[in-house]
Design an enzyme around this catalytic site. Sequence first.
Site, PDB file in Angstrom:
ATOM      1  N   ARG A 178      49.947  42.256  34.747  1.00  0.00           N
ATOM      2  CA  ARG A 178      48.507  42.235  34.495  1.00  0.00           C
ATOM      3  C   ARG A 178      47.821  41.731  35.746  1.00  0.00           C
ATOM      4  O   ARG A 178      48.413  40.985  36.545  1.00  0.00           O
ATOM      5  CB  ARG A 178      48.161  41.349  33.298  1.00  0.00           C
ATOM      6  CG  ARG A 178      48.344  39.861  33.514  1.00  0.00           C
ATOM      7  CD  ARG A 178      47.935  39.074  32.266  1.00  0.00           C
ATOM      8  NE  ARG A 178      48.142  37.648  32.420  1.00  0.00           N
ATOM      9  CZ  ARG A 178      47.215  36.812  32.904  1.00  0.00           C
ATOM     10  NH1 ARG A 178      46.041  37.268  33.284  1.00  0.00           N
ATOM     11  NH2 ARG A 178      47.481  35.510  33.005  1.00  0.00           N
ATOM     12  N   PRO A 186      42.811  39.190  41.648  1.00  0.00           N
ATOM     13  CA  PRO A 186      43.277  40.575  41.528  1.00  0.00           C
ATOM     14  C   PRO A 186      44.180  40.989  42.692  1.00  0.00           C
ATOM     15  O   PRO A 186      44.091  40.446  43.800  1.00  0.00           O
ATOM     16  CB  PRO A 186      41.970  41.384  41.530  1.00  0.00           C
ATOM     17  CG  PRO A 186      40.931  40.428  41.022  1.00  0.00           C
ATOM     18  CD  PRO A 186      41.339  39.093  41.574  1.00  0.00           C
ATOM     19  N   SER A 187      45.044  41.949  42.407  1.00  0.00           N
ATOM     20  CA  SER A 187      45.948  42.546  43.404  1.00  0.00           C
ATOM     21  C   SER A 187      46.890  41.528  44.029  1.00  0.00           C
ATOM     22  O   SER A 187      47.353  41.709  45.151  1.00  0.00           O
ATOM     23  CB  SER A 187      45.141  43.263  44.501  1.00  0.00           C
ATOM     24  OG  SER A 187      44.306  44.265  43.946  1.00  0.00           O
ATOM     25  N   ARG A 188      47.160  40.449  43.311  1.00  0.00           N
ATOM     26  CA  ARG A 188      48.087  39.404  43.751  1.00  0.00           C
ATOM     27  C   ARG A 188      47.612  38.680  45.022  1.00  0.00           C
ATOM     28  O   ARG A 188      48.389  38.005  45.690  1.00  0.00           O
ATOM     29  CB  ARG A 188      49.493  39.966  43.982  1.00  0.00           C
ATOM     30  CG  ARG A 188      50.133  40.598  42.743  1.00  0.00           C
ATOM     31  CD  ARG A 188      50.294  39.563  41.646  1.00  0.00           C
ATOM     32  NE  ARG A 188      51.054  40.043  40.507  1.00  0.00           N
ATOM     33  CZ  ARG A 188      50.531  40.489  39.375  1.00  0.00           C
ATOM     34  NH1 ARG A 188      49.209  40.544  39.239  1.00  0.00           N
ATOM     35  NH2 ARG A 188      51.282  40.886  38.382  1.00  0.00           N
ATOM     36  N   LEU A 189      46.321  38.787  45.325  1.00  0.00           N
ATOM     37  CA  LEU A 189      45.762  38.071  46.483  1.00  0.00           C
ATOM     38  C   LEU A 189      45.178  36.746  45.984  1.00  0.00           C
ATOM     39  O   LEU A 189      43.974  36.509  46.025  1.00  0.00           O
ATOM     40  CB  LEU A 189      44.713  38.934  47.190  1.00  0.00           C
ATOM     41  CG  LEU A 189      45.262  40.218  47.813  1.00  0.00           C
ATOM     42  CD1 LEU A 189      44.137  41.061  48.409  1.00  0.00           C
ATOM     43  CD2 LEU A 189      46.302  39.892  48.882  1.00  0.00           C
TER      44      LEU A 189
END
Length: 211
Positions: free
Chosen positions: A8, A188-191
């Site tokens: 997620r 978001p986007s693992r950042l």
Amino acid sequence: MDIGDMRRDFESDGLDRDDLNPDPIQQFGHWFNDARTAGILEPNAMSLATSDRDGRPDIRTVLLKYFDDQGFVFYTNYGSRKAAELADNPNAALLFPWLGLNRQVIVQGSVEKVSKAESLRYFASRPRGSRIGAWVSEQSQVITSRGLLEQKVAEIKRKFGDGEVPLPSFWGGYRVTPRRIEFWQGRPSRLHDRFEYLKQDDGWIIQRLQP
């Protein structure tokens, strides 16, 4: 079982340097209160990582019972596996996984026993059943059946009757004195946003880490 497609995205407003209190304990207190307000289940539950004298790691979930400028306190049986490992290597890491808020906090530091007075004060505040349980369990030792454990409960109840259940000599608290605390905010986007506080002689330094 391949579960690589379980994922997620972490939606949040993020975490900026200007958002942080210069004192990591104060910052922890803010986030802890956020977790309580949000209804996070057992917000004081933390993973406690230790290792033995050979460096073999171990981990389990315990409950934080007190924190202040001196550190983070939990209680246990001094005959337990965790206690033996802390005797060999008095260093530990704590992890608070407040994933409902897309947050985690990691604490690393040295560990020492709290005073008997501190242990006694907390022990006296526990429900009677928990105080009896502390006397019953030889924590981490092998037992052949649940029935033996329940038999020991009955014996301890008979021993103390309706009187006070005293603090066992083999039970008490530990304090983790932090030298590093990391605050992790999912993005978001693992950042993700990550900030660590490192203990210095005259206070703390704060620096952003790459996700």
